[in-house]
Design a protein around this motif. Structure first.
Motif, PDB file in Angstrom:
ATOM      1  N   GLU A  72      27.316  53.361  22.044  1.00 43.35           N
ATOM      2  CA  GLU A  72      26.329  52.500  23.000  1.00 43.35           C
ATOM      3  C   GLU A  72      26.052  53.247  24.364  1.00 43.35           C
ATOM      4  O   GLU A  72      25.122  53.395  24.927  1.00 43.35           O
ATOM      5  CB  GLU A  72      27.425  51.380  23.318  1.00 43.35           C
ATOM      6  N   TRP A  73      27.034  54.112  24.529  1.00 47.01           N
ATOM      7  CA  TRP A  73      27.082  55.057  25.789  1.00 47.01           C
ATOM      8  C   TRP A  73      27.297  56.558  25.381  1.00 47.01           C
ATOM      9  O   TRP A  73      28.096  56.915  24.508  1.00 47.01           O
ATOM     10  CB  TRP A  73      27.993  54.708  26.854  1.00 47.01           C
ATOM     11  N   GLU A  74      26.493  57.423  26.093  1.00 47.24           N
ATOM     12  CA  GLU A  74      26.495  58.685  25.730  1.00 47.24           C
ATOM     13  C   GLU A  74      27.142  59.526  27.168  1.00 47.24           C
ATOM     14  O   GLU A  74      26.667  59.198  28.261  1.00 47.24           O
ATOM     15  CB  GLU A  74      25.164  59.558  25.804  1.00 47.24           C
ATOM     16  N   VAL A  75      28.236  60.147  26.757  1.00 42.48           N
ATOM     17  CA  VAL A  75      28.825  60.699  28.149  1.00 42.48           C
ATOM     18  C   VAL A  75      28.345  62.376  27.727  1.00 42.48           C
ATOM     19  O   VAL A  75      29.173  63.200  27.046  1.00 42.48           O
ATOM     20  CB  VAL A  75      30.465  60.853  27.898  1.00 42.48           C
ATOM     21  N   ASN A  76      27.586  62.812  28.501  1.00 47.46           N
ATOM     22  CA  ASN A  76      27.002  64.129  28.522  1.00 47.46           C
ATOM     23  C   ASN A  76      27.679  65.079  29.819  1.00 47.46           C
ATOM     24  O   ASN A  76      27.487  64.691  30.922  1.00 47.46           O
ATOM     25  CB  ASN A  76      25.500  64.011  28.552  1.00 47.46           C
ATOM     26  N   ALA A  77      28.427  66.108  29.178  1.00 50.32           N
ATOM     27  CA  ALA A  77      28.825  66.993  30.212  1.00 50.32           C
ATOM     28  C   ALA A  77      28.047  68.352  30.225  1.00 50.32           C
ATOM     29  O   ALA A  77      27.797  68.984  29.261  1.00 50.32           O
ATOM     30  CB  ALA A  77      30.389  67.373  29.691  1.00 50.32           C
ATOM     31  N   GLY A  78      27.644  68.661  31.409  1.00 48.55           N
ATOM     32  CA  GLY A  78      27.040  69.934  31.672  1.00 48.55           C
ATOM     33  C   GLY A  78      25.514  70.183  31.014  1.00 48.55           C
ATOM     34  O   GLY A  78      25.025  71.129  31.147  1.00 48.55           O
ATOM     35  N   ALA A  79      24.964  68.804  30.658  1.00 47.59           N
ATOM     36  CA  ALA A  79      23.455  69.014  30.205  1.00 47.59           C
ATOM     37  C   ALA A  79      22.524  68.833  31.182  1.00 47.59           C
ATOM     38  O   ALA A  79      22.802  67.849  32.243  1.00 47.59           O
ATOM     39  CB  ALA A  79      23.320  68.242  29.019  1.00 47.59           C
ATOM     40  N   PRO A  80      21.433  69.348  31.132  1.00 44.33           N
ATOM     41  CA  PRO A  80      20.554  69.147  32.451  1.00 44.33           C
ATOM     42  C   PRO A  80      20.049  67.650  32.251  1.00 44.33           C
ATOM     43  O   PRO A  80      19.801  66.798  31.449  1.00 44.33           O
ATOM     44  CB  PRO A  80      19.287  69.967  31.740  1.00 44.33           C
ATOM     45  N   ALA A  81      19.907  67.067  33.383  1.00 41.85           N
ATOM     46  CA  ALA A  81      19.423  65.886  33.694  1.00 41.85           C
ATOM     47  C   ALA A  81      17.801  66.017  34.109  1.00 41.85           C
ATOM     48  O   ALA A  81      17.646  66.151  35.169  1.00 41.85           O
ATOM     49  CB  ALA A  81      20.031  65.059  34.715  1.00 41.85           C
ATOM     50  N   HIS A  82      16.971  65.523  33.376  1.00 43.35           N
ATOM     51  CA  HIS A  82      15.516  66.041  33.459  1.00 43.35           C
ATOM     52  C   HIS A  82      14.852  64.727  34.534  1.00 43.35           C
ATOM     53  O   HIS A  82      14.620  63.612  34.053  1.00 43.35           O
ATOM     54  CB  HIS A  82      14.655  65.745  32.146  1.00 43.35           C
ATOM     55  N   LEU A  83      15.118  65.272  35.693  1.00 46.79           N
ATOM     56  CA  LEU A  83      14.691  64.144  36.556  1.00 46.79           C
ATOM     57  C   LEU A  83      13.074  63.849  36.733  1.00 46.79           C
ATOM     58  O   LEU A  83      12.654  62.733  37.070  1.00 46.79           O
ATOM     59  CB  LEU A  83      15.314  64.378  38.161  1.00 46.79           C
ATOM     60  N   PRO A  91      24.413  67.938  35.951  1.00 43.47           N
ATOM     61  CA  PRO A  91      25.628  67.102  36.608  1.00 43.47           C
ATOM     62  C   PRO A  91      26.591  67.456  35.504  1.00 43.47           C
ATOM     63  O   PRO A  91      26.521  68.013  34.490  1.00 43.47           O
ATOM     64  CB  PRO A  91      25.311  65.755  36.658  1.00 43.47           C
ATOM     65  N   ASP A  92      27.993  67.627  35.945  1.00 43.86           N
ATOM     66  CA  ASP A  92      29.118  67.824  35.517  1.00 43.86           C
ATOM     67  C   ASP A  92      29.370  66.606  34.441  1.00 43.86           C
ATOM     68  O   ASP A  92      29.908  66.995  33.101  1.00 43.86           O
ATOM     69  CB  ASP A  92      30.485  68.126  36.419  1.00 43.86           C
ATOM     70  N   LEU A  93      28.951  65.502  34.844  1.00 43.08           N
ATOM     71  CA  LEU A  93      28.870  64.436  33.675  1.00 43.08           C
ATOM     72  C   LEU A  93      27.704  63.552  33.945  1.00 43.08           C
ATOM     73  O   LEU A  93      27.486  63.251  35.249  1.00 43.08           O
ATOM     74  CB  LEU A  93      30.249  63.730  34.068  1.00 43.08           C
ATOM     75  N   ALA A  94      27.097  63.120  33.022  1.00 40.97           N
ATOM     76  CA  ALA A  94      26.248  61.899  33.217  1.00 40.97           C
ATOM     77  C   ALA A  94      26.392  61.143  31.911  1.00 40.97           C
ATOM     78  O   ALA A  94      26.561  61.185  30.896  1.00 40.97           O
ATOM     79  CB  ALA A  94      24.685  62.729  32.925  1.00 40.97           C
ATOM     80  N   ILE A  95      26.205  59.619  32.321  1.00 39.39           N
ATOM     81  CA  ILE A  95      26.355  58.826  31.449  1.00 39.39           C
ATOM     82  C   ILE A  95      25.063  57.809  31.212  1.00 39.39           C
ATOM     83  O   ILE A  95      24.681  57.487  32.422  1.00 39.39           O
ATOM     84  CB  ILE A  95      27.546  57.721  31.878  1.00 39.39           C
ATOM     85  N   PHE A  96      24.614  57.574  30.096  1.00 36.19           N
ATOM     86  CA  PHE A  96      23.166  57.088  29.828  1.00 36.19           C
ATOM     87  C   PHE A  96      23.296  56.349  28.531  1.00 36.19           C
ATOM     88  O   PHE A  96      24.261  56.706  27.675  1.00 36.19           O
ATOM     89  CB  PHE A  96      22.093  57.904  30.076  1.00 36.19           C
ATOM     90  N   PRO A  97      22.557  55.371  28.274  1.00 31.68           N
ATOM     91  CA  PRO A  97      22.259  54.600  26.741  1.00 31.68           C
ATOM     92  C   PRO A  97      22.278  55.722  25.712  1.00 31.68           C
ATOM     93  O   PRO A  97      21.565  56.758  25.888  1.00 31.68           O
ATOM     94  CB  PRO A  97      21.437  53.758  27.042  1.00 31.68           C
ATOM     95  N   SER A  98      23.116  55.439  24.539  1.00 33.94           N
ATOM     96  CA  SER A  98      23.294  56.484  23.516  1.00 33.94           C
ATOM     97  C   SER A  98      21.783  56.507  22.723  1.00 33.94           C
ATOM     98  O   SER A  98      21.337  57.261  22.079  1.00 33.94           O
ATOM     99  CB  SER A  98      24.255  56.242  22.557  1.00 33.94           C
ATOM    100  N   ARG A  99      20.912  55.522  22.928  1.00 33.47           N
ATOM    101  CA  ARG A  99      19.667  55.382  22.119  1.00 33.47           C
ATOM    102  C   ARG A  99      18.856  56.490  22.550  1.00 33.47           C
ATOM    103  O   ARG A  99      17.931  56.529  21.809  1.00 33.47           O
ATOM    104  CB  ARG A  99      19.083  53.823  22.406  1.00 33.47           C
ATOM    105  N   LEU A 100      19.040  57.005  23.834  1.00 28.09           N
ATOM    106  CA  LEU A 100      18.295  58.122  24.172  1.00 28.09           C
ATOM    107  C   LEU A 100      18.590  59.390  23.870  1.00 28.09           C
ATOM    108  O   LEU A 100      19.895  59.921  24.163  1.00 28.09           O
ATOM    109  CB  LEU A 100      17.895  58.169  25.882  1.00 28.09           C
ATOM    110  N   HIS A 101      17.519  60.375  23.538  1.00 31.67           N
ATOM    111  CA  HIS A 101      18.184  61.688  23.204  1.00 31.67           C
ATOM    112  C   HIS A 101      18.162  62.227  24.724  1.00 31.67           C
ATOM    113  O   HIS A 101      17.405  62.055  25.469  1.00 31.67           O
ATOM    114  CB  HIS A 101      16.938  62.471  22.531  1.00 31.67           C
TER     115      HIS A 101
END
Length: 192
Positions: A72-83, A91-101
């Motif tokens: 349900e949720w992706e906990v992404n550590a140290g990957a780019p956040a394409h703003l 960010p050191d950590l970003a949480i977003f829905p798992s349905r998104l690559h």
């Protein structure tokens, strides 16, 4: 002797896009593990991670990974956040829905972004906070390791976050998206 007068030349820096950076990595011009962030078209060097930084990032990553619904949720550590096309902080950590690559994720998809700050506090609370707010990152935490506190940013707008709160060692905080996941600040590994 006076030099002849001459109009000053102006030089405009080249602004990279997110796609430019991806192509540079694919071509081997920029190493995949290069310690840089794309901020408003500029490649900004990132300081090497200190032991306190790594310990705190790892603790937070494990905390959220173990408690959030897998799939349900992706906990992404140290990957780019394409703003946007020219801004992709890491960010050191970003949480977003798992349905998104992770390459599809935009600011408004991120329910929580966390920066662990040991030596970059002014940048994390200033320019990065503005960029995260403008792109709609719903909640942004800056873990101030030396200050032993978390600065919580909520209610993003084009002008910045409208609600900013500091939580010290005696306090606790939970993300708005996950109110059941309360963290006591004293439990974080904030020792040098």
């Amino acid at each position: 002797m006076n030099a002849p007068g001459r109009l000053a030349e102006t030089v405009a820096p080249y602004r990279f896009t997110y796609d430019d950076v991806l192509r540079m990595v694919e071509a081997g011009i920029l190493a995949q593990d290069a310690r840089v962030e794309l901020i408003e078209g500029e490649l900004i060097a990132v300081s090497p991670e200190s032991v306190p930084h790594v310990r705190c990032r790892r603790w937070l990553t494990q905390f959220f990974t173990r408690r959030l619904a897998e799939g349900e949720w992706e906990v992404n550590a140290g990957a780019p956040a394409h703003l946007d096309d020219q801004t992709a902080p890491e960010p050191d950590l970003a949480i977003f829905p798992s349905r998104l690559h992770d390459r599809e994720v935009r600011g408004s998809d991120i329910v929580l972004a966390i920066e662990v700050s040991v030596s970059s506090l002014a940048f994390d609370l200033g320019r990065k906070a503005e960029l995260y707010a403008q792109s709609g990152v719903r909640e942004y935490w800056v873990v101030d390791v030396p200050g032993r506190r978390i600065i919580v940013h909520r209610e993003p707008s084009a002008g910045g976050y409208r609600a900013v709160q500091e939580v010290g060692m005696r306090g606790s905080i939970a993300p708005k998206a996950f109110p059941h996941l309360e963290i006591a600040i004293v439990s974080l590994p904030l020792d040098d």
